[in-house]
Enzyme design. Structure first.
Site, mmCIF file in Angstrom:
data_model
loop_
_atom_site.group_PDB
_atom_site.id
_atom_site.type_symbol
_atom_site.label_atom_id
_atom_site.label_comp_id
_atom_site.label_asym_id
_atom_site.label_seq_id
_atom_site.Cartn_x
_atom_site.Cartn_y
_atom_site.Cartn_z
ATOM 1 N N GLU A 13 4.036 -6.780 1.752
ATOM 2 C CA GLU A 13 3.641 -6.950 0.518
ATOM 3 C C GLU A 13 3.587 -5.960 -0.426
ATOM 4 O O GLU A 13 2.577 -5.499 -1.217
ATOM 5 C CB GLU A 13 2.055 -7.537 0.500
ATOM 6 C CG GLU A 13 1.959 -8.847 1.384
ATOM 7 C CD GLU A 13 0.303 -9.280 1.491
ATOM 8 O OE1 GLU A 13 -0.625 -8.720 0.967
ATOM 9 O OE2 GLU A 13 0.117 -10.255 2.423
ATOM 10 N N PRO A 14 4.724 -5.333 -0.521
ATOM 11 C CA PRO A 14 4.707 -4.020 -1.475
ATOM 12 C C PRO A 14 4.679 -4.604 -2.883
ATOM 13 O O PRO A 14 5.383 -5.382 -3.155
ATOM 14 C CB PRO A 14 6.050 -3.527 -1.044
ATOM 15 C CG PRO A 14 6.785 -4.807 -0.686
ATOM 16 C CD PRO A 14 6.124 -5.616 0.153
ATOM 17 N N GLY A 15 3.844 -3.537 -3.588
ATOM 18 C CA GLY A 15 3.920 -3.835 -5.092
ATOM 19 C C GLY A 15 4.426 -2.510 -5.619
ATOM 20 O O GLY A 15 5.602 -2.291 -6.158
ATOM 21 N N ARG A 16 3.601 -1.528 -5.741
ATOM 22 C CA ARG A 16 3.435 -0.130 -6.367
ATOM 23 C C ARG A 16 4.990 0.246 -6.176
ATOM 24 O O ARG A 16 5.649 0.785 -6.827
ATOM 25 C CB ARG A 16 2.547 0.795 -6.090
ATOM 26 C CG ARG A 16 2.549 2.125 -7.031
ATOM 27 C CD ARG A 16 1.557 2.947 -6.391
ATOM 28 N NE ARG A 16 0.321 2.479 -6.080
ATOM 29 C CZ ARG A 16 -0.837 2.440 -6.797
ATOM 30 N NH1 ARG A 16 -0.810 2.780 -8.210
ATOM 31 N NH2 ARG A 16 -1.868 1.796 -6.541
ATOM 32 N N CYS A 42 -12.415 3.019 -29.148
ATOM 33 C CA CYS A 42 -13.674 3.808 -29.495
ATOM 34 C C CYS A 42 -14.300 4.021 -28.184
ATOM 35 O O CYS A 42 -15.440 3.565 -27.895
ATOM 36 C CB CYS A 42 -14.323 2.986 -30.553
ATOM 37 S SG CYS A 42 -13.673 2.960 -32.103
ATOM 38 N N ARG A 69 -5.246 2.876 -16.259
ATOM 39 C CA ARG A 69 -5.190 3.393 -15.050
ATOM 40 C C ARG A 69 -5.706 4.840 -15.078
ATOM 41 O O ARG A 69 -6.511 5.546 -14.183
ATOM 42 C CB ARG A 69 -3.647 3.824 -14.156
ATOM 43 C CG ARG A 69 -3.201 2.471 -14.101
ATOM 44 C CD ARG A 69 -1.939 2.507 -12.931
ATOM 45 N NE ARG A 69 -2.493 2.964 -11.627
ATOM 46 C CZ ARG A 69 -2.241 4.123 -11.009
ATOM 47 N NH1 ARG A 69 -1.720 5.151 -11.572
ATOM 48 N NH2 ARG A 69 -2.739 4.407 -9.940
ATOM 49 N N TYR A 98 0.854 -2.118 -12.167
ATOM 50 C CA TYR A 98 -0.377 -1.951 -12.720
ATOM 51 C C TYR A 98 -0.658 -1.409 -13.955
ATOM 52 O O TYR A 98 -1.672 -0.757 -14.317
ATOM 53 C CB TYR A 98 -1.374 -1.254 -11.788
ATOM 54 C CG TYR A 98 -1.316 -1.935 -10.142
ATOM 55 C CD1 TYR A 98 -1.878 -2.850 -9.912
ATOM 56 C CD2 TYR A 98 -0.637 -0.913 -9.209
ATOM 57 C CE1 TYR A 98 -1.669 -3.503 -8.506
ATOM 58 C CE2 TYR A 98 -0.534 -1.475 -8.055
ATOM 59 C CZ TYR A 98 -1.025 -2.741 -7.594
ATOM 60 O OH TYR A 98 -0.662 -3.290 -6.484
ATOM 61 N N GLY A 110 0.814 -1.398 -0.001
ATOM 62 C CA GLY A 110 -0.112 0.080 -0.013
ATOM 63 C C GLY A 110 0.750 1.279 -0.087
ATOM 64 O O GLY A 110 0.308 2.200 -0.346
HETATM 65 N N1 LLP Z 1 -1.352 -7.022 -0.836
HETATM 66 C C1 LLP Z 1 -2.745 -7.024 -1.280
HETATM 67 C C2 LLP Z 1 -3.588 -8.155 -0.449
HETATM 68 C C3 LLP Z 1 -3.128 -6.330 -2.002
HETATM 69 O O1 LLP Z 1 -4.390 -6.510 -2.465
HETATM 70 C C4 LLP Z 1 -2.463 -5.444 -2.857
HETATM 71 C C5 LLP Z 1 -3.041 -4.588 -4.060
HETATM 72 C C6 LLP Z 1 -1.122 -5.168 -2.401
HETATM 73 C C7 LLP Z 1 -0.705 -6.203 -1.490
HETATM 74 C C8 LLP Z 1 -0.115 -4.422 -3.093
HETATM 75 O O2 LLP Z 1 -0.412 -3.035 -2.857
HETATM 76 P P1 LLP Z 1 0.628 -2.114 -3.361
HETATM 77 O O3 LLP Z 1 2.085 -2.035 -2.484
HETATM 78 O O4 LLP Z 1 0.840 -1.944 -4.860
HETATM 79 O O5 LLP Z 1 -0.149 -0.683 -2.888
HETATM 80 N N2 LLP Z 1 -4.782 -1.344 -9.827
HETATM 81 C C9 LLP Z 1 -4.642 -0.188 -8.678
HETATM 82 C C10 LLP Z 1 -4.012 -0.807 -7.559
HETATM 83 C C11 LLP Z 1 -4.727 -1.962 -7.065
HETATM 84 C C12 LLP Z 1 -4.036 -2.539 -5.561
HETATM 85 C C13 LLP Z 1 -4.720 -3.815 -5.398
HETATM 86 N N3 LLP Z 1 -4.027 -4.754 -4.249
HETATM 87 C C14 LLP Z 1 -3.832 0.897 -9.307
HETATM 88 O O6 LLP Z 1 -3.637 0.815 -10.527
HETATM 89 O O7 LLP Z 1 -3.888 1.999 -8.789
#
Ligand code: LLP
Length: 419
Positions: free
Chosen positions: A273-276, A343, A312, A372, A239
């Site tokens: 659980e970092p993603g972004r 379109c 996005r 994403y 997050g």
């Molecule tokens: N853990 C869980 C259980 C999650 O659902 C998510 C993201 C993450 C970790 C990773 O979150 P992050 O660190 O990336 O914020 N498509 C959207 C974002 C959706 C996030 C979904 N869950 C966007 O493009 O902003």
């Protein structure tokens, strides 16, 4: 910090000239910087030094195998939400005991695959899901490592479509239900209670919501300890936000500092659980201008990337910087909508943007597209999905080739009465 910068007026990814790359690979193309990915992972992991922490990269943010393999080589685990992500993580070399499985709707076949692989834990979100996992583990003759995902009801103060920790969201179990479920679970023969997890949302730009969530989890953990249920893993989800425009999110160091004391006091092994934050600013989308067009209302720059390639802006009204790949001297500025060929009026990459006056044939880079981006790409309007390239110093490699039109129709057939 990222490694996309101008050199002699040409945008480079590390030492790779993006105009030359686009000439060779075509557009639209996602380009990732290995140096940036590596740095982001290391800075994040180091922020938690001293706490026993496992960084499980959230595969949904970018599931390209080269990205996953890099994270694995740096010591990262994986946060997955499907059997497909499990297969990808395993194929990329992520050790099963560093994989956590989140999500509200795991199917039995997916549970089987993850149990067979021997993952670290399942983050369980409902009573029915827990029952099915117990039953499935029993059938396989194993015990399922379980954490319950708690919905702490804190406001992550982010976009409504990506907030997950509010009582009205579909995610997790509220505190009381979680407490009851833990007691239930303690009596299940094929479940081993491991931990507690939460994930309150994405693109969070303040530390308070995270600290709030941990505070609430702490109360639950204490209550469980008093009831004789001792958990060893604390999964705080992902997050942490990034800068797309002018956001000033906490650094990984500030994020870790805000949690450190509470986490240390609990004495649990931490899972993140970092993603972004790891991949967002490590990737861009290269696109080429097809046409420009003026209407009485607007100046449009029509490019060869569309909402199917990067959804996005259309989906969340997200802002992504747009840079010209070639910095031409004396080029003016315009206010433009950057749109794709799809379109739909919602097919845009930028709206009313003050930007370089790009002409037909010129290249642009849509920045901060590493998270994403490709993973949310679709084939809408029968558009093949873009290529993906990994850059490493002066080297580059196509890590996913451009999809072909033939691949779009793969698997389709006519019913026998039409053939
Ligand atoms: N853990 C869980 C259980 C999650 O659902 C998510 C993201 C993450 C970790 C990773 O979150 P992050 O660190 O990336 O914020 N498509 C959207 C974002 C959706 C996030 C979904 N869950 C966007 O493009 O902003």
């Amino acid at each position: 910090m990222h490694h996309f910068a101008y050199r002699d007026g040409v945008l480079h990814a590390e030492e790779v000239n993006l105009a030359e790359l686009a000439g060779k690979v075509g557009t639209p193309t996602y380009v990732y910087s290995q140096a940036t990915l590596t740095r982001h992972f290391q800075v994040f992991a180091q922020a938690f030094a001293g706490l026993e922490a496992l960084v499980c990269f959230s595969v949904k943010a970018n599931s390209n195998r080269a990205v996953l393999a890099l994270m694995a080589s740096l010591g990262g685990g994986a946060d997955i939400v499907s059997g497909g992500e499990l297969s990808r993580a395993l194929a990329a070399g992520v050790p099963p005991d560093k994989i956590v499985y989140s999500g509200v709707g795991k199917a039995m076949t997916e549970m089987e695959a993850a149990l067979t692989a021997g993952i670290l834990m399942f983050n369980i979100e409902s009573a029915q899901e827990l029952a099915l996992l117990n039953e499935t583990a029993g059938r396989l003759g194993v015990r399922a490592p379980v954490s319950l995902r708690v919905n702490p009801d804190v406001d992550a103060r982010t976009h409504p479509k990506i907030t997950t920790g509010l009582a009205k969201n579909k995610f997790g179990l509220d505190m009381q239900r979680a407490f009851d479920q833990y007691q239930q679970a303690a009596g299940l023969a094929h479940v081993e209670l491991k931990g507690v997890s939460c994930h309150i949302g994405s693109q969070i730009t303040q530390v308070e919501p995270f600290a709030d969530a941990v505070g609430r989890l702490e109360v639950l953990i204490q209550r469980l300890r008093d009831a004789g249920i001792d958990l060893s893993l604390l999964d705080l989800g992902g997050g942490l936000g990034i800068t797309y425009r002018n956001e000033e999110p906490p650094t990984p160091g500030q994020y870790a500092a805000a949690l450190r004391e509470q986490v240390a006091r609990l004495g649990m092994r931490l899972v993140l659980e970092p993603g972004r934050v790891l991949v967002g600013n490590a990737g861009i989308l290269l696109a080429r201008v097809l046409f420009t067009k003026d209407t009485p209302a607007k100046h449009f720059i029509v490019v060869d990337a569309a909402m199917n390639d990067l959804v996005r802006p259309a989906f969340y009204d997200s802002y992504h910087h747009i840079l010209p790949v070639i910095q031409a001297n004396g080029r003016g500025e315009v206010k433009a909508d950057v749109v794709g060929p799809i379109c739909e009026t919602g097919d845009f990459l930028a709206r009313d943007r003050e930007m370089a006056d790009l002409q037909r044939g010129e290249l642009m880079a849509v920045m901060s597209a590493g998270a994403y981006g490709f993973v949310m790409a679709s084939n809408y309007n029968s558009r093949p999905r873009p290529a993906e390239v990994m850059v490493h110093g002066d080297r580059w490699s196509v890590v996913r080739r451009r999809e072909t039109v033939a691949e779009l129709m793969r698997g389709e057939s006519l019913p026998d009465w039409m053939a």
